[in-house]
Design a protein around this motif. Sequence first.
Motif, short mmCIF file in Angstrom:
data_model
loop_
_atom_site.label_atom_id
_atom_site.label_comp_id
_atom_site.label_asym_id
_atom_site.label_seq_id
_atom_site.Cartn_x
_atom_site.Cartn_y
_atom_site.Cartn_z
N ASP A 87 0.83 -1.21 0.00
CA ASP A 87 0.00 0.00 0.00
C ASP A 87 0.87 1.27 0.00
OD1 ASP A 87 -2.25 -1.57 0.00
OD2 ASP A 87 -2.63 -1.38 2.16
N TRP A 88 1.95 1.31 0.77
CA TRP A 88 2.82 2.49 0.82
C TRP A 88 3.52 2.70 -0.52
CZ3 TRP A 88 2.10 6.25 3.85
CH2 TRP A 88 1.71 6.07 5.18
N LEU A 114 1.56 7.18 -6.53
CA LEU A 114 0.54 8.19 -6.74
C LEU A 114 1.11 9.60 -6.53
CD1 LEU A 114 -2.41 9.03 -7.22
CD2 LEU A 114 -2.81 8.70 -4.76
N ALA A 115 1.91 9.75 -5.47
CA ALA A 115 2.50 11.06 -5.17
C ALA A 115 3.42 11.50 -6.30
CB ALA A 115 3.26 10.99 -3.85
N ILE A 116 4.22 10.60 -6.85
CA ILE A 116 5.11 10.95 -7.96
C ILE A 116 4.31 11.38 -9.18
CG2 ILE A 116 6.77 10.00 -9.61
CD1 ILE A 116 7.88 8.31 -7.33
N SER A 117 3.21 10.64 -9.41
CA SER A 117 2.39 10.98 -10.58
C SER A 117 1.76 12.35 -10.44
CB SER A 117 1.31 9.92 -10.79
OG SER A 117 0.36 9.96 -9.71
N LYS A 118 1.58 12.80 -9.20
CA LYS A 118 0.98 14.11 -8.96
C LYS A 118 2.04 15.19 -8.74
CE LYS A 118 -3.21 12.47 -9.05
NZ LYS A 118 -4.13 12.81 -10.18
N GLU A 167 6.93 14.88 -4.84
CA GLU A 167 8.04 14.02 -4.45
C GLU A 167 8.22 13.97 -2.93
OE1 GLU A 167 11.62 14.95 -6.44
OE2 GLU A 167 10.83 14.48 -8.44
N ASP A 168 7.84 15.06 -2.26
CA ASP A 168 7.96 15.06 -0.81
C ASP A 168 7.08 13.98 -0.18
OD1 ASP A 168 5.74 16.43 -1.81
OD2 ASP A 168 5.52 17.61 0.04
N LEU A 169 5.85 13.89 -0.71
CA LEU A 169 4.95 12.85 -0.20
C LEU A 169 5.46 11.46 -0.61
CD1 LEU A 169 1.39 14.40 -0.82
CD2 LEU A 169 2.65 14.17 1.35
N ALA A 170 6.02 11.39 -1.82
CA ALA A 170 6.55 10.10 -2.28
C ALA A 170 7.68 9.64 -1.36
CB ALA A 170 7.04 10.22 -3.72
#
Length: 225
Positions: free
Chosen positions: A70-71, A77-81, A84-87
Amino acid sequence: MGIFSRFGDIINANLTALLDRAEDPAKMIRMMIQEMEETLVEVRTTSARVIADRKEQERRVTRLQQEASDWEAKARLAISKGREDLARAALAEQQAVEDSLKACSRELTIIEEQLQVLHEEIGQLQQKLDDAKTKQKALLVREQTSRSRMDMRRSGNREKLEEAFRKFDAYERKMDNLEAQLESEDLGRGRSLHDEFAELERNDKVEEALAALKARMSGDSRSDS
């Protein structure tokens, strides 16, 4: 106090040697079997607890694998948006979960090894228990045989019985010889009065039968003419 102090004592025990040294082998084998059965129950109980631990650990491994997956999905998903910080934060969480997963997998391996050892111990203990029960049956047969022999001795001496039978047979033969001697002395003697009358009666019956036959023959010849 038990015969064995630990599981290893049972496995390494020489049952035959212990029984040979025992003052009461039957009592000793009963005590052995009781202690083995109690130890077997303990080992099986331990195995049941370890199996329960394995199931719980397997569920934890499955849960951690899903969490790590899941992580990783969140990091993608974060990279696609463009986040990168969230990724990076998601990947850090994934790494922590995977570290826990490795530790949990190692614990599961240890549990599996422990179960294998317990399985082998149960097999060894069961074999010893079977051997003890086999020896117990052999002791019971020996005890019953000894009791049967004692009962035979108490009921009477076989040699004395055979001697009594021989004396009885000799007495019967002696009586037979006396009777035969008496019968032989009667041979060649004149007939008794009883014999004379018996012969007369037989002669009368023969004469009657002869007369009857002649009469029938005479009747048959007249009918033919």
